[in-house]
Each structure stands twice: as C-alpha cells, then as structure tokens.
Design an enzyme around this catalytic site. Structure first.
Site, PDB file in Angstrom:
ATOM      1  N   ASP A  18       0.781  -1.223   0.047  1.00 21.55           N
ATOM      2  CA  ASP A  18       0.092   0.167  -0.123  1.00 21.55           C
ATOM      3  C   ASP A  18       0.801   1.384  -0.045  1.00 21.55           C
ATOM      4  O   ASP A  18       1.995   1.184   0.870  1.00 21.55           O
ATOM      5  CB  ASP A  18      -0.637  -0.009   1.329  1.00 21.55           C
ATOM      6  CG  ASP A  18      -2.046  -0.862   1.207  1.00 21.55           C
ATOM      7  OD1 ASP A  18      -2.006  -1.796   0.415  1.00 21.55           O
ATOM      8  OD2 ASP A  18      -2.979  -0.845   2.003  1.00 21.55           O
ATOM      9  N   HIS A  29       4.544  -7.251  -0.008  1.00 27.42           N
ATOM     10  CA  HIS A  29       4.056  -8.624  -0.519  1.00 27.42           C
ATOM     11  C   HIS A  29       4.860  -8.912  -1.977  1.00 27.42           C
ATOM     12  O   HIS A  29       5.569  -8.005  -2.615  1.00 27.42           O
ATOM     13  CB  HIS A  29       2.725  -8.449  -0.767  1.00 27.42           C
ATOM     14  CG  HIS A  29       1.944  -8.575   0.616  1.00 27.42           C
ATOM     15  ND1 HIS A  29       0.995  -9.562   1.106  1.00 27.42           N
ATOM     16  CD2 HIS A  29       1.544  -7.507   1.427  1.00 27.42           C
ATOM     17  CE1 HIS A  29       0.687  -9.290   2.182  1.00 27.42           C
ATOM     18  NE2 HIS A  29       1.039  -7.940   2.519  1.00 27.42           N
ATOM     19  N   SER A  81       8.909   3.841   4.719  1.00 31.16           N
ATOM     20  CA  SER A  81       9.859   3.693   3.673  1.00 31.16           C
ATOM     21  C   SER A  81       9.597   3.424   2.564  1.00 31.16           C
ATOM     22  O   SER A  81       8.584   4.083   1.831  1.00 31.16           O
ATOM     23  CB  SER A  81      10.773   2.465   4.375  1.00 31.16           C
ATOM     24  OG  SER A  81      12.030   2.155   3.581  1.00 31.16           O
TER      25      SER A  81
END
Length: 259
Positions: A86, A142, A227
């Site tokens: 996200d 992911h 990050s």
C-alpha cells in the site's frame, strides 16, 4: 501540529541517537496512549485491521499491523504484476544503457544500489518502479510476481529520508540507505529485484518469508517505519498497465503491469 509530531516518530532521522529514542518510545507501552489519535490524524481504516484498536499495545504494534484476511484482493491474472505494498507509486521509467535512472533531479546508479556490476547490468534498459509508504499506510510487503528467490543481500548502514523532500534534497538515498534486496527468478526465466529501502537509522526492515519459492501476493516482510520499495525489471519484461499514472495511490494486489 499533531501530524508533524507523529510523523517524526516514523519518518527519517539522520541522527542515530534521535532514531534510537524514537524507536524506544514507539515500542513502549506508553506510546499506546496516542494510538487512537494517530489513527484519527492519519485517517487509518480501523475496519481493515486484524485486531481492534485497543488490542495494540504500542504505536509500533499498530504501525506493523496485519490486515484482515480479505482486506486486499490479489489480481489473479496469470501474467499480472501487482503492487507489493500500500503506498504511492511515485515514479516509473526506463533504466538507461549505462544502468542508471533519474529521479527528483538525481542520477541513480544500479551499481551503487545493487553493489555488484553483474547484477546491475542484468537490468540495463529495463524498467524501474518506485513505491513510497507514508505513516498512514499498511507497512507489510508482498510479492509482486511469483518466482524463486535466487539472491538476497543487504547493503548500506545508515538511512536518511526517502519521502518527497528527502528524495529531492538527500544524497541518492535510494541507493545509499540501508537496503535489503531480493532477486527473484520468474517462471519465464527473467529476473526482477525487490529493493526494500530503510527509512531510519534503526534500519527497520524485517523479512518474514521462509523458503525460496514465492507466490504472487505472499507476504515477504515489513517495515517498522515509513520507507520505500524499488522494483527493477529486466528489459522487455514488463508492460505497464494503461491505468497507471504518476503519482498515484496503490494497494497490495492491485495490477500495475503485465509480464
């Protein structure tokens, strides 16, 4: 004002001692007192959280939260490439024949970023994608494409800002910050690299996968603080989806391109 204060908890600090203090506070039980306010300030969707807000014992626990099982849908098209996080898809473009790319008025060298000439040349004239995670985002990482891990290594020992201002004013933070890199071989024999870039001197990148076989959408790690992820694809490997613009918000599992 609150947002500026909270952002200091999860954004970069060039001072190692300050980073240590921030990390210590966010992991303490005392920090739980601001969880409700943090969620409100950053408009975090409580309905997606794996647990009720009051079950998170610290700001750190809230920040690295898991989501409910079906909160993110992974695009199932066989050749799709999905967003691994996200965040904000901040930039996308071509890598030059000299294995460099240009972001926020700075040239980035893949030799510097990956630490090895042979690894860098593999991505000559390929494609790079930069995804930035702000404090408001879910911070688990992911797999964008299924494949087999054929290399994993860490480089760098300090971290400086990788937000908008950090990319403009910092000294090539994407290729000089602490970073944890996975190189993955896809089923078609082509490779891509997933570069997880640290965003504080605590270098808070944590791998969570086991084994070398990765399925698209599978969790591979998380950031303890805000990050950036850089994806590198070999030449003629990826076709960017027509719906993609820069910058744009993306979520885990959203199709961003095709093999």
């Amino acid at each position: 004002m609150k947002k500026a204060i909270y952002q200091s908890f999860v954004e970069l600090s060039g001072n190692r001692f300050n980073s240590y203090l921030l990390r210590t506070f966010t992991k303490s039980k005392v920090s739980k007192l601001i969880n409700k306010s943090f969620v409100k300030v950053y408009n975090i969707n409580e309905a997606e959280m794996e647990k009720p807000l009051h079950d998170y014992g610290s700001l750190q626990e809230l920040f690295v939260r898991n989501l409910k099982k079906d909160a993110r849908i992974i695009d199932e098209q066989p050749n799709s490439i999905v967003s691994p996080v996200d965040g904000i898809l901040a930039d996308i473009g071509e890598i030059t024949e000299n294995c460099t790319f240009f972001v926020k008025n700075q040239d980035y060298s893949l030799l510097e970023m990956l630490g090895n000439k042979n690894r860098a040349e593999k991505y000559k004239e390929g494609t790079y994608i930069i995804l930035y995670l702000s404090p408001s985002h879910y911070h688990r990482i992911h797999t964008p494409v299924s494949g087999t891990v054929v290399g994993k290594w860490a480089l760098g020992n300090k971290s400086y800002p990788v937000n908008e201002l950090g990319l403009k004013l910092g000294k090539r933070p994407l290729s000089r910050n602490y970073r944890l890199i996975n190189e993955i071989k896809m089923d078609n024999g082509k490779h891509y690299s997933l570069v997880k870039v640290g965003a504080m001197n605590v270098n808070s990148i944590h791998p969570t996968y086991s084994g070398d076989s990765l399925k698209k959408g599978e969790e591979i790690g998380y950031f303890s603080f805000g990050s950036t992820v850089v994806l590198l694809f070999e030449k003629d490997t990826i076709k960017v989806d027509n719906s993609i613009t820069v910058p744009m918000d993306v979520k885990v599992g959203m199709k961003i391109g095709s093999i």
